[in-house]
Design a protein around this motif. Structure first.
Motif, short mmCIF file in Angstrom:
data_model
loop_
_atom_site.label_atom_id
_atom_site.label_comp_id
_atom_site.label_asym_id
_atom_site.label_seq_id
_atom_site.Cartn_x
_atom_site.Cartn_y
_atom_site.Cartn_z
N SER A 101 -8.41 -15.23 -1.16
CA SER A 101 -9.86 -15.02 -1.09
C SER A 101 -10.38 -15.58 0.24
O SER A 101 -9.71 -16.39 0.89
N ASP A 102 -11.59 -15.17 0.59
CA ASP A 102 -12.18 -15.61 1.86
C ASP A 102 -12.29 -17.13 1.95
O ASP A 102 -12.23 -17.71 3.02
N VAL A 112 -0.33 -15.33 6.08
CA VAL A 112 0.58 -14.77 5.08
C VAL A 112 1.98 -14.91 5.65
O VAL A 112 2.25 -14.50 6.78
N GLN A 113 2.86 -15.53 4.85
CA GLN A 113 4.23 -15.76 5.35
C GLN A 113 5.19 -14.69 4.83
O GLN A 113 5.24 -14.43 3.63
N ILE A 114 5.94 -14.09 5.74
CA ILE A 114 6.89 -13.05 5.32
C ILE A 114 8.31 -13.45 5.71
O ILE A 114 8.52 -14.22 6.64
N GLY A 139 -6.03 -8.33 5.86
CA GLY A 139 -7.02 -9.14 6.56
C GLY A 139 -6.76 -10.63 6.68
O GLY A 139 -7.72 -11.40 6.82
N PRO A 140 -5.50 -11.10 6.65
CA PRO A 140 -5.30 -12.55 6.87
C PRO A 140 -5.61 -12.91 8.32
O PRO A 140 -5.72 -12.03 9.17
N ASP A 141 -5.71 -14.21 8.59
CA ASP A 141 -6.02 -14.64 9.96
C ASP A 141 -4.79 -14.63 10.85
O ASP A 141 -4.90 -14.57 12.07
N ILE A 163 -3.35 -9.54 15.09
CA ILE A 163 -3.64 -10.94 14.76
C ILE A 163 -2.49 -11.84 15.26
O ILE A 163 -1.39 -11.36 15.53
N PRO A 164 -2.76 -13.16 15.40
CA PRO A 164 -1.71 -14.06 15.89
C PRO A 164 -0.50 -14.11 14.95
O PRO A 164 -0.64 -13.96 13.73
#
Ligand SMILES: Cc1cc2nc3c(=O)[nH]c(=O)nc-3n(C[C@H](O)[C@H](O)[C@H](O)COP(=O)(O)O)c2cc1C
Length: 308
Positions: A62-63, A70-72, A91-93, A135-136
């Protein structure tokens, strides 16, 4: 807010991913207590591309959790880049690459900590993701495979070349799993060898520990795993009253039920044990609490801890 290169965090003490514990409810709690950044537990790149039910659950956030990575995990540049593209849409940072999981099942397929043995593959996997998403991209590494195979210099150079924005360093080898001690001398050496922001991790058990490790290593931020389970106050350095602990447990339980239905009560059992271990009478209460399937009954048992 603090800036670590291009990454913005709400503070320097971050929540490490602990599979099975640091799900969306706990990440929200950690953020409310001041965790500067949170990371999902490792999610399989193959599972993401297929997007099965379990994977979708693991990817939910959630926001309120932001900033969140997010770890992959996965073993090839193509599958990892495809998974990263799917994740970016959520939409993760940032996206974090797992290069530390010691599990045999994960390493046997060339993923997780097995990547530490192959800097060329680290470069290829990381580059493919960096090129694919806007994103980074970050990586979470260990310092090597075992004491005779300390690979951190090659790992860090490969990650630098590939353009990562930040590196989380767990100061143990794969062979150590979670035993022995994290080597903060190596973490300090890594900080000195690279311009990439380094977030140190391993064996931080208190707010004071966290600040001592930052001062010792030169890390601008640190990450806390096991020390944060049952103790979200580690992020603020506050010592909670018993009543505050009980209120927090009840809120956590309710968040788990919201997230998972009645199954949330089962999932909460391992958290109860961590929250209450220091309470007088904890042993007896623990036995009662871990067999109850009833939210109201659990709330009552918890209240009895304060009046005990
Ligand atoms: C049960 C368990 C699950 C973990 N799951 C993950 C994970 O999903 N991804 C990851 O990068 N690290 C994972 N870790 C490693 C932690 O993030 C952290 O690096 C390690 O526990 C050392 O930090 P600590 O001493 O503060 O716990 C896990 C550790 C434990 C004990």
């Amino acid at each position: 807010m603090i800036s670590l290169g291009t990454i913005r965090a709400a503070g320097p003490l971050m929540l490490a991913p602990i599979a099975g514990f640091t799900d969306s409810p706990y990440r929200r709690i950690a953020r409310r207590h001041g965790a500067g950044l949170v990371v999902t537990e490792l999610v399989s790149a193959e599972g993401i591309v297929r997007m099965n039910r379990k994977t979708r659950d693991l990817l939910g956030f959630s926001d309120e959790e932001r900033p969140i990575a997010v770890q992959i995990f996965g073993n090839g540049p193509d599958i990892m880049a495809d998974a990263a593209a799917v994740v970016e849409e959520l939409g993760p940072d940032m996206i974090d690459i797992n290069m530390g999981c010691p599990a045999r099942r994960v390493c046997a397929s060339g993923s997780g900590a097995a990547l530490l043995l192959d800097p060329n593959k680290i470069r290829a996997v990381t580059e493919s993701i960096v090129k694919k998403v806007r994103i980074p991209v970050t990586a979470k590494i260990r310092i090597g495979w075992d004491v005779d195979t300390l690979t951190y210099r090659d790992t860090v150079r490969a990650l630098e070349d590939a353009g990562v924005s930040l590196i989380f360093v767990h100061g143990r080898t794969r062979a150590q799993q979670y035993g022995g001690r994290a080597d903060w001398n190596v973490i300090r050496e890594i900080v000195e060898m690279t311009a990439v922001p380094i977030v140190g991790n391993g064996d931080i058990r208190s707010f004071t520990d966290a600040h001592e490790r930052m001062a010792f290593s030169g890390c601008p931020a640190v990450m806390i795993g096991r020390g944060a389970i049952g103790n979200p106050w580690i992020f603020s350095g506050r010592t909670p009253t018993s009543a505050e602990v009980i209120t927090q447990i009840k809120e956590h339980l309710d968040m788990m039920i919201d997230a998972y239905g009645d199954w949330g009560i089962m999932l909460m059992r391992k958290h109860f044990v961590r929250y209450i271990h220091a309470f007088r009478g904890a042993k007896k209460i623990r036995k009662e609490i871990v067999v109850s399937n009833d939210r109201d009954e659990i709330h009552e048992i918890l209240d009895s801890l304060i009046s005990a």
